[in-house]
Design an enzyme around this catalytic site. Structure first.
Site, PDB file in Angstrom:
ATOM      1  CB  THR A 171      -8.919   1.986  -1.939  1.00 55.70           C
ATOM      2  OG1 THR A 171      -9.247   2.662  -3.157  1.00 55.70           O
ATOM      3  CG2 THR A 171      -7.794   1.007  -2.186  1.00 55.70           C
ATOM      4  CB  CYS A 201     -10.503 -28.362  11.847  1.00 51.23           C
ATOM      5  SG  CYS A 201     -11.626 -29.644  11.313  1.00 51.23           S
ATOM      6  NE  ARG A 227       2.212  -5.736  -5.494  1.00 54.88           N
ATOM      7  CZ  ARG A 227       1.407  -6.760  -5.281  1.00 54.88           C
ATOM      8  NH1 ARG A 227       0.105  -6.578  -5.165  1.00 54.88           N
ATOM      9  NH2 ARG A 227       1.897  -7.985  -5.185  1.00 54.88           N
ATOM     10  CB  CYS A 260      -9.855 -28.453   8.017  1.00 56.17           C
ATOM     11  SG  CYS A 260      -8.649 -29.496   8.810  1.00 56.17           S
ATOM     12  CB  ILE A 292     -10.709 -12.101  -0.910  1.00 55.28           C
ATOM     13  CG1 ILE A 292     -10.093 -10.987  -0.035  1.00 55.28           C
ATOM     14  CG2 ILE A 292      -9.615 -12.821  -1.699  1.00 55.28           C
ATOM     15  CD1 ILE A 292      -9.201 -11.516   1.094  1.00 55.28           C
ATOM     16  CB  CYS A 349      -8.949 -33.255  12.146  1.00 54.04           C
ATOM     17  SG  CYS A 349      -8.558 -31.901  11.058  1.00 54.04           S
ATOM     18  CB  CYS A 362     -10.775 -33.692   8.140  1.00 61.34           C
ATOM     19  SG  CYS A 362     -11.576 -32.255   8.873  1.00 61.34           S
ATOM     20  CG  HIS A 381      -6.260 -13.668  -6.287  1.00 61.11           C
ATOM     21  ND1 HIS A 381      -5.677 -12.435  -6.372  1.00 61.11           N
ATOM     22  CD2 HIS A 381      -5.627 -14.433  -7.216  1.00 61.11           C
ATOM     23  CE1 HIS A 381      -4.734 -12.436  -7.307  1.00 61.11           C
ATOM     24  NE2 HIS A 381      -4.688 -13.642  -7.846  1.00 61.11           N
TER      25      HIS A 381
HETATM   26  P1  NAD Z   1      -2.666  -3.694  -5.745  1.00 58.67           P
HETATM   27  O1  NAD Z   1      -2.653  -3.290  -4.319  1.00 58.67           O
HETATM   28  O2  NAD Z   1      -1.487  -4.354  -6.336  1.00 58.67           O
HETATM   29  O3  NAD Z   1      -3.003  -2.446  -6.669  1.00 58.67           O
HETATM   30  C1  NAD Z   1      -4.111  -1.666  -6.507  1.00 58.67           C
HETATM   31  C2  NAD Z   1      -4.053  -0.570  -7.575  1.00 58.67           C
HETATM   32  O4  NAD Z   1      -5.220   0.206  -7.461  1.00 58.67           O
HETATM   33  C3  NAD Z   1      -2.853   0.364  -7.413  1.00 58.67           C
HETATM   34  O5  NAD Z   1      -2.210   0.487  -8.661  1.00 58.67           O
HETATM   35  C4  NAD Z   1      -3.492   1.696  -6.967  1.00 58.67           C
HETATM   36  O6  NAD Z   1      -2.844   2.825  -7.533  1.00 58.67           O
HETATM   37  C5  NAD Z   1      -4.885   1.583  -7.523  1.00 58.67           C
HETATM   38  N1  NAD Z   1      -5.919   2.259  -6.740  1.00 58.67           N
HETATM   39  C6  NAD Z   1      -6.034   2.340  -5.393  1.00 58.67           C
HETATM   40  N2  NAD Z   1      -7.181   2.974  -5.062  1.00 58.67           N
HETATM   41  C7  NAD Z   1      -7.777   3.318  -6.236  1.00 58.67           C
HETATM   42  C8  NAD Z   1      -8.984   3.987  -6.567  1.00 58.67           C
HETATM   43  N3  NAD Z   1      -9.829   4.442  -5.624  1.00 58.67           N
HETATM   44  N4  NAD Z   1      -9.288   4.173  -7.871  1.00 58.67           N
HETATM   45  C9  NAD Z   1      -8.449   3.733  -8.854  1.00 58.67           C
HETATM   46  N5  NAD Z   1      -7.297   3.089  -8.604  1.00 58.67           N
HETATM   47  C10 NAD Z   1      -6.975   2.866  -7.308  1.00 58.67           C
HETATM   48  O7  NAD Z   1      -3.924  -4.555  -5.885  1.00 58.67           O
HETATM   49  P2  NAD Z   1      -4.147  -5.737  -6.794  1.00 58.67           P
HETATM   50  O8  NAD Z   1      -3.508  -5.532  -8.117  1.00 58.67           O
HETATM   51  O9  NAD Z   1      -5.577  -6.013  -6.771  1.00 58.67           O
HETATM   52  O10 NAD Z   1      -3.315  -6.931  -6.093  1.00 58.67           O
HETATM   53  C11 NAD Z   1      -3.300  -7.190  -4.738  1.00 58.67           C
HETATM   54  C12 NAD Z   1      -3.792  -8.563  -4.369  1.00 58.67           C
HETATM   55  O11 NAD Z   1      -4.199  -8.519  -3.033  1.00 58.67           O
HETATM   56  C13 NAD Z   1      -5.022  -8.944  -5.127  1.00 58.67           C
HETATM   57  O12 NAD Z   1      -4.687 -10.020  -5.882  1.00 58.67           O
HETATM   58  C14 NAD Z   1      -6.075  -9.339  -4.101  1.00 58.67           C
HETATM   59  O13 NAD Z   1      -6.218 -10.724  -4.086  1.00 58.67           O
HETATM   60  C15 NAD Z   1      -5.524  -8.979  -2.784  1.00 58.67           C
HETATM   61  N6  NAD Z   1      -6.273  -7.931  -2.050  1.00 58.67           N
HETATM   62  C16 NAD Z   1      -7.628  -7.920  -2.062  1.00 58.67           C
HETATM   63  C17 NAD Z   1      -8.317  -6.922  -1.371  1.00 58.67           C
HETATM   64  C18 NAD Z   1      -9.828  -6.912  -1.413  1.00 58.67           C
HETATM   65  O14 NAD Z   1     -10.434  -7.975  -1.549  1.00 58.67           O
HETATM   66  N7  NAD Z   1     -10.459  -5.751  -1.338  1.00 58.67           N
HETATM   67  C19 NAD Z   1      -7.631  -5.955  -0.660  1.00 58.67           C
HETATM   68  C20 NAD Z   1      -6.224  -6.005  -0.662  1.00 58.67           C
HETATM   69  C21 NAD Z   1      -5.560  -7.008  -1.376  1.00 58.67           C
END
Ligand code: NAD
Length: 234
Positions: free
Chosen positions: A10, A135, A18, A109, A85, A138, A113, A101
């Site tokens: 973040t 794709c 969430r 695709c 990701i 196909c 294919c 993930h």
């Molecule tokens: P989540 O959104 O469920 O939870 C993220 C957690 O991180 C929360 O509990 C939040 O309080 C905490 N948080 C947020 N910012 C923070 C910070 N700076 N320092 C400490 N804690 C912090 O995320 P999740 O559990 O990873 O699950 C969401 C799914 O969505 C994942 O499985 C992932 O595949 C996908 N996702 C990936 C990305 C990415 O690749 N950056 C972004 C969004 C969602």
């Protein structure tokens, strides 16, 4: 080992799903990110997901990603299991990253294919007005190589399970631990340390819990290791 979730990224400008008030789910219906949602309406999947994908493709690693790479270089951290990701651990210099993930480096695709293309092909088609991107062989929609809700885990997951079994400590950073089956992995490790802004289901079992920002907490950990390494008697 480390286990990271969307919260570690973040501070790189990528919203998590969430977090109350600011997570991606406050703006977008999770139903579009199910495999069924993609199947029913791939154009809507891209219309709603595009903002997040662009944030991810433009992002750079932050202090927390660099701190983990530093711990790896010092031989203190063996590998990283990530739900993310975004590829930011690798951009920060980490190796042995298990992307359970999937990733956003490519697309495949979907139900055609199975041709694989780099993500740049998807971006090129979207900016050319082609929604969903298709794709070239196909004509079926291209799906990013990420695991949608309702899909099986990426192949990295079984390797992550094997490795987690022999870990002596797992450092969980920025994961709400509400996503199965990854949230089961910490139970396989004796010692757990958690860095997260909010409480998680594993807090009570952890050796230490830091409720705060990933970048600040990991900076303090590296500083403390530096201090100990330079103090007499070490
Ligand atoms: P989540 O959104 O469920 O939870 C993220 C957690 O991180 C929360 O509990 C939040 O309080 C905490 N948080 C947020 N910012 C923070 C910070 N700076 N320092 C400490 N804690 C912090 O995320 P999740 O559990 O990873 O699950 C969401 C799914 O969505 C994942 O499985 C992932 O595949 C996908 N996702 C990936 C990305 C990415 O690749 N950056 C972004 C969004 C969602």
């Amino acid at each position: 080992m480390a286990l990271t979730g969307a919260g570690i990224s973040t501070e790189s400008g990528i919203p998590d799903f969430r977090s109350p008030g600011e997570g991606f789910w406050t703006k977008v219906d999770p139903a579009f990110f199910t495999v069924q949602g993609f199947k029913n309406n791939p154009a809507e999947f891209y219309r709603f997901g595009m903002g997040l994908f662009q944030d991810i493709l433009n992002a750079s690693p932050n202090q927390a990603h660099f701190a983990l790479a530093e711990l790896q270089q010092r031989g203190l951290l063996r590998s990283i299991i990530t739900q993310n990701i975004d590829g930011l651990h690798q951009k920060a210099g980490s190796d042995r990253v298990y992307e359970v993930h999937g990733n956003l480096r490519g697309a495949t695709c979907f139900k055609g294919c199975a041709r694989q293309v780099p993500i740049e092909e998807v971006v090129r088609q979207i900016f050319g007005g082609q929604l969903p991107p298709l794709c070239n062989d196909c004509g079926r929609p291209l799906k990013p190589d990420v695991v949608l809700f309702g899909e099986g885990m990426a192949p990295d997951f079984s390797e992550a399970i094997n490795e987690v079994r022999t870990a002596d400590l797992i450092l969980i950073i920025g994961a709400s631990m509400r996503v199965a089956p990854v949230n089961m992995l910490p139970r396989m490790v004796k010692n757990m340390v958690i860095i997260n802004r909010e409480r998680t289901m594993h807090d009570r079992r952890a050796r230490a819990v830091i409720h705060g920002d990933a970048s600040e907490a990991t900076r303090l950990i590296v500083e403390e290791l530096d201090r100990r390494a330079s103090s007499p008697g070490n």
